[in-house]
Structures are given as C-alpha cells and as structure tokens.
Write an enzyme that holds these catalytic residues in place. Sequence first.
Site, short mmCIF file in Angstrom:
data_model
loop_
_atom_site.label_atom_id
_atom_site.label_comp_id
_atom_site.label_asym_id
_atom_site.label_seq_id
_atom_site.Cartn_x
_atom_site.Cartn_y
_atom_site.Cartn_z
N HIS A 10 0.82 -1.21 0.00
CA HIS A 10 0.00 0.00 0.00
C HIS A 10 0.86 1.27 0.00
O HIS A 10 2.05 1.24 0.33
CB HIS A 10 -0.90 0.00 1.24
CG HIS A 10 -0.13 -0.09 2.52
ND1 HIS A 10 0.52 0.99 3.09
CD2 HIS A 10 0.13 -1.14 3.32
CE1 HIS A 10 1.13 0.62 4.20
NE2 HIS A 10 0.91 -0.69 4.36
N GLU A 85 -2.85 -7.76 6.87
CA GLU A 85 -1.53 -7.80 7.49
C GLU A 85 -1.54 -8.74 8.69
O GLU A 85 -2.58 -9.02 9.28
CB GLU A 85 -1.09 -6.40 7.92
CG GLU A 85 0.26 -6.29 8.60
CD GLU A 85 1.45 -6.76 7.76
OE1 GLU A 85 1.57 -7.97 7.53
OE2 GLU A 85 2.27 -5.90 7.37
#
Length: 184
Positions: A10, A85
Amino acid sequence: MKSYIYITRHGESVWNVEGKVQGITDTPLTEKGIAQAHELAKKIKESGIKIDEVIHSPLSRAADTAKIVAEENGLPLSVEPRLIEQNFGEYEGHEWEKHPGVFHEAKKQFACDYNGGESMLRLGQRIYNLIDELKERSEKENKTFLLVTHGGIARMFHSYFFSETNEEFSSTNIDNCEVKEYEF
C-alpha cells in the site's frame, strides 16, 4: 507458458510516517500515500504489464491503494481477507525508534504469536495456501493478478518463491507502492 503474479505494498500510511508497527490496525493513507497510488497506477499502465485482476487486503490503506490502481487501469477489483496484514499482538503501535531491533528480533521467532497476535507459522500457512490457489486460478483462467497488501505479507510471499535464512526473512522489505514480480 510462463505465468506471473505481482505484489505491491500500500501507499504511505499515517503510522508509516509516525514510525509505528501497524499490523492489523487500520490506519489511513497520507496525501503522499494517495499520490504514490496514482503513480503506481500510471506506472502499471505505461509498463504494459498484463494484469487481469487486482486483489487487495481489507484494510483501508491497501483497499484505497488498490481502488486507485484498478479504476485508473479499468481492472476488476476484489477483496481477499487472507491478504490482511499479520496481527503483531503486543507490537501493534510499537514505535520503532523507542525500541530499536526488538521487533526485528521477534520476527525471527516463527512460532511466537507476539502475545495474542499471529505467529509466522500461521501466517505462512495462510499465505502459502492463498498463493497455491492463485497459481491454480492463474493456470486455469490464464489470469495475472496484482495483489495489494502489506509489508509482512509481501515478506511471507517472497519466502514462498525463495529460500532464505531467518535473518534474510526478517530483513526482507518492500517499499510503499513498489511492485515485485514472481513467476509461477
């Protein structure tokens, strides 16, 4: 015929700037992170990389990055919960500078769950299973995927394709909006 899969991290998030371990904590992109996502979309378009679908983590920093890339390239977009994550337990929000090296050393303990988080072994199972499924889909559907995810996931992803020592594994990194190519 060779088939490829791409992975990116990201754009810059608020906790990246603050120097904190994010894990599953949902922190937003910064203005720079949004700009990085637009640059990534442009880079993909100009590179001629063949991508058929963008698949992303449910966390907003990855989802927002993926949406920009998909929209600007006219690509289908889907969320994959397994790309979230790693849960870093007691290290969530850990400030790197206040405790240098502590988290790096913890990442070498593959069975440790960080006191309530997710161990590297469990993360490996989650990500390796996903990669196996995407490889099968890639072969059956002749598709190339771009995964928009996180640093910890990219580290585990890399370990699927390359043998590493514990030190190399814990040091493997990917920059915000950097794209890595892997061949099945």
